[in-house]
Motif scaffolding. Structure first.
Motif, PDB file in Angstrom:
ATOM      1  N   ALA A  42      69.770 -43.671  60.766  1.00 20.02           N
ATOM      2  CA  ALA A  42      68.703 -43.007  60.023  1.00 20.02           C
ATOM      3  C   ALA A  42      69.170 -42.611  58.624  1.00 20.02           C
ATOM      4  O   ALA A  42      68.443 -42.772  57.641  1.00 20.02           O
ATOM      5  N   VAL A  43      70.389 -42.112  58.534  1.00 21.57           N
ATOM      6  CA  VAL A  43      70.931 -41.722  57.224  1.00 21.57           C
ATOM      7  C   VAL A  43      71.068 -42.944  56.331  1.00 21.57           C
ATOM      8  O   VAL A  43      70.704 -42.920  55.156  1.00 21.57           O
ATOM      9  N   LYS A  44      71.581 -44.034  56.871  1.00 17.40           N
ATOM     10  CA  LYS A  44      71.751 -45.257  56.079  1.00 17.40           C
ATOM     11  C   LYS A  44      70.401 -45.803  55.628  1.00 17.40           C
ATOM     12  O   LYS A  44      70.256 -46.283  54.498  1.00 17.40           O
ATOM     13  N   LEU A  45      69.392 -45.722  56.473  1.00 16.97           N
ATOM     14  CA  LEU A  45      68.049 -46.165  56.090  1.00 16.97           C
ATOM     15  C   LEU A  45      67.514 -45.314  54.950  1.00 16.97           C
ATOM     16  O   LEU A  45      66.966 -45.839  53.971  1.00 16.97           O
ATOM     17  N   ALA A  46      67.663 -43.997  55.047  1.00 12.31           N
ATOM     18  CA  ALA A  46      67.205 -43.107  53.977  1.00 12.31           C
ATOM     19  C   ALA A  46      67.953 -43.392  52.680  1.00 12.31           C
ATOM     20  O   ALA A  46      67.351 -43.413  51.595  1.00 12.31           O
ATOM     21  N   GLU A  47      69.251 -43.641  52.772  1.00  7.33           N
ATOM     22  CA  GLU A  47      70.035 -43.975  51.576  1.00  7.33           C
ATOM     23  C   GLU A  47      69.542 -45.266  50.935  1.00  7.33           C
ATOM     24  O   GLU A  47      69.431 -45.357  49.714  1.00  7.33           O
ATOM     25  N   SER A  48      69.229 -46.264  51.760  1.00 13.63           N
ATOM     26  CA  SER A  48      68.782 -47.545  51.213  1.00 13.63           C
ATOM     27  C   SER A  48      67.416 -47.414  50.540  1.00 13.63           C
ATOM     28  O   SER A  48      67.184 -48.004  49.485  1.00 13.63           O
ATOM     29  N   LEU A  49      66.522 -46.631  51.126  1.00 12.46           N
ATOM     30  CA  LEU A  49      65.212 -46.422  50.502  1.00 12.46           C
ATOM     31  C   LEU A  49      65.343 -45.664  49.189  1.00 12.46           C
ATOM     32  O   LEU A  49      64.660 -45.972  48.206  1.00 12.46           O
ATOM     33  N   ALA A  50      66.236 -44.692  49.150  1.00 16.88           N
ATOM     34  CA  ALA A  50      66.467 -43.948  47.903  1.00 16.88           C
ATOM     35  C   ALA A  50      67.067 -44.865  46.844  1.00 16.88           C
ATOM     36  O   ALA A  50      66.688 -44.803  45.663  1.00 16.88           O
ATOM     37  N   ALA A  51      67.994 -45.739  47.239  1.00 12.35           N
ATOM     38  CA  ALA A  51      68.617 -46.659  46.286  1.00 12.35           C
ATOM     39  C   ALA A  51      67.605 -47.648  45.723  1.00 12.35           C
ATOM     40  O   ALA A  51      67.716 -48.070  44.570  1.00 12.35           O
ATOM     41  N   LEU A  52      66.595 -48.011  46.521  1.00 16.26           N
ATOM     42  CA  LEU A  52      65.553 -48.915  46.036  1.00 16.26           C
ATOM     43  C   LEU A  52      64.568 -48.209  45.115  1.00 16.26           C
ATOM     44  O   LEU A  52      63.746 -48.852  44.468  1.00 16.26           O
ATOM     45  N   GLY A  53      64.625 -46.890  45.072  1.00 13.28           N
ATOM     46  CA  GLY A  53      63.714 -46.131  44.220  1.00 13.28           C
ATOM     47  C   GLY A  53      62.324 -45.996  44.811  1.00 13.28           C
ATOM     48  O   GLY A  53      61.378 -45.698  44.081  1.00 13.28           O
ATOM     49  N   LEU A  54      62.179 -46.208  46.104  1.00 12.09           N
ATOM     50  CA  LEU A  54      60.860 -46.096  46.729  1.00 12.09           C
ATOM     51  C   LEU A  54      60.469 -44.634  46.863  1.00 12.09           C
ATOM     52  O   LEU A  54      61.280 -43.788  47.211  1.00 12.09           O
ATOM     53  N   ARG A  55      59.227 -44.349  46.576  1.00 13.54           N
ATOM     54  CA  ARG A  55      58.700 -42.993  46.655  1.00 13.54           C
ATOM     55  C   ARG A  55      57.324 -43.035  47.313  1.00 13.54           C
ATOM     56  O   ARG A  55      56.704 -44.087  47.405  1.00 13.54           O
ATOM     57  N   THR A  56      56.835 -41.883  47.723  1.00 17.13           N
ATOM     58  CA  THR A  56      55.480 -41.826  48.266  1.00 17.13           C
ATOM     59  C   THR A  56      54.479 -41.949  47.127  1.00 17.13           C
ATOM     60  O   THR A  56      54.785 -41.622  45.981  1.00 17.13           O
ATOM     61  N   ALA A  57      53.300 -42.432  47.444  1.00 17.66           N
ATOM     62  CA  ALA A  57      52.254 -42.605  46.443  1.00 17.66           C
ATOM     63  C   ALA A  57      51.836 -41.257  45.878  1.00 17.66           C
ATOM     64  O   ALA A  57      51.754 -40.265  46.600  1.00 17.66           O
ATOM     65  N   LYS A  58      51.570 -41.212  44.609  1.00 17.24           N
ATOM     66  CA  LYS A  58      51.137 -39.970  43.957  1.00 17.24           C
ATOM     67  C   LYS A  58      49.655 -40.001  43.600  1.00 17.24           C
ATOM     68  O   LYS A  58      49.131 -39.046  43.057  1.00 17.24           O
ATOM     69  N   THR A  59      48.982 -41.112  43.861  1.00 15.35           N
ATOM     70  CA  THR A  59      47.559 -41.209  43.576  1.00 15.35           C
ATOM     71  C   THR A  59      46.809 -41.548  44.850  1.00 15.35           C
ATOM     72  O   THR A  59      47.290 -42.316  45.680  1.00 15.35           O
ATOM     73  N   GLY A  60      45.651 -40.976  44.999  1.00 16.31           N
ATOM     74  CA  GLY A  60      44.793 -41.289  46.127  1.00 16.31           C
ATOM     75  C   GLY A  60      45.234 -40.638  47.418  1.00 16.31           C
ATOM     76  O   GLY A  60      46.412 -40.410  47.646  1.00 16.31           O
ATOM     77  N   PRO A  61      44.273 -40.354  48.277  1.00 17.30           N
ATOM     78  CA  PRO A  61      44.590 -39.747  49.569  1.00 17.30           C
ATOM     79  C   PRO A  61      44.954 -40.813  50.591  1.00 17.30           C
ATOM     80  O   PRO A  61      44.834 -42.014  50.344  1.00 17.30           O
ATOM     81  N   TYR A  62      45.373 -40.366  51.734  1.00 16.10           N
ATOM     82  CA  TYR A  62      45.615 -41.273  52.845  1.00 16.10           C
ATOM     83  C   TYR A  62      44.279 -41.832  53.318  1.00 16.10           C
ATOM     84  O   TYR A  62      43.234 -41.206  53.172  1.00 16.10           O
ATOM     85  N   ALA A  63      44.298 -42.993  53.909  1.00 13.49           N
ATOM     86  CA  ALA A  63      43.077 -43.590  54.439  1.00 13.49           C
ATOM     87  C   ALA A  63      42.603 -42.778  55.640  1.00 13.49           C
ATOM     88  O   ALA A  63      43.420 -42.310  56.435  1.00 13.49           O
TER      89      ALA A  63
END
Length: 62
Positions: free
Chosen positions: A23-44
């Motif tokens: 889980a830690v390695k997955l979180a590190e990889s997502l952070a390294a890719l620069g992925l973030r949650t959407a800042k526009t629009g609500p959830y469906a």
């Protein structure tokens, strides 16, 4: 848990994936890719579903 995973792997001769480290390695990889949650629009909104049995009387009317 890492020590337990290493011991299990040595005892049985198969790789053992330790959940916390994974889980830690997955979180590190997502952070390294620069992925973030959407800042526009609500959830469906959830798709409608049928109510059955004793819950049928609680179904939204519309």
């Amino acid at each position: 848990m890492a020590d337990l995973a290493a011991a299990l792997s040595a005892d049985h001769g198969v790789p053992v994936i330790e959940g916390v480290a994974s889980a830690v390695k997955l979180a590190e990889s997502l952070a390294a890719l620069g992925l973030r949650t959407a800042k526009t629009g609500p959830y469906a909104p959830p798709l409608p579903k049928a109510y059955a049995g004793f819950m049928a009387g609680l179904a939204p009317r519309g």
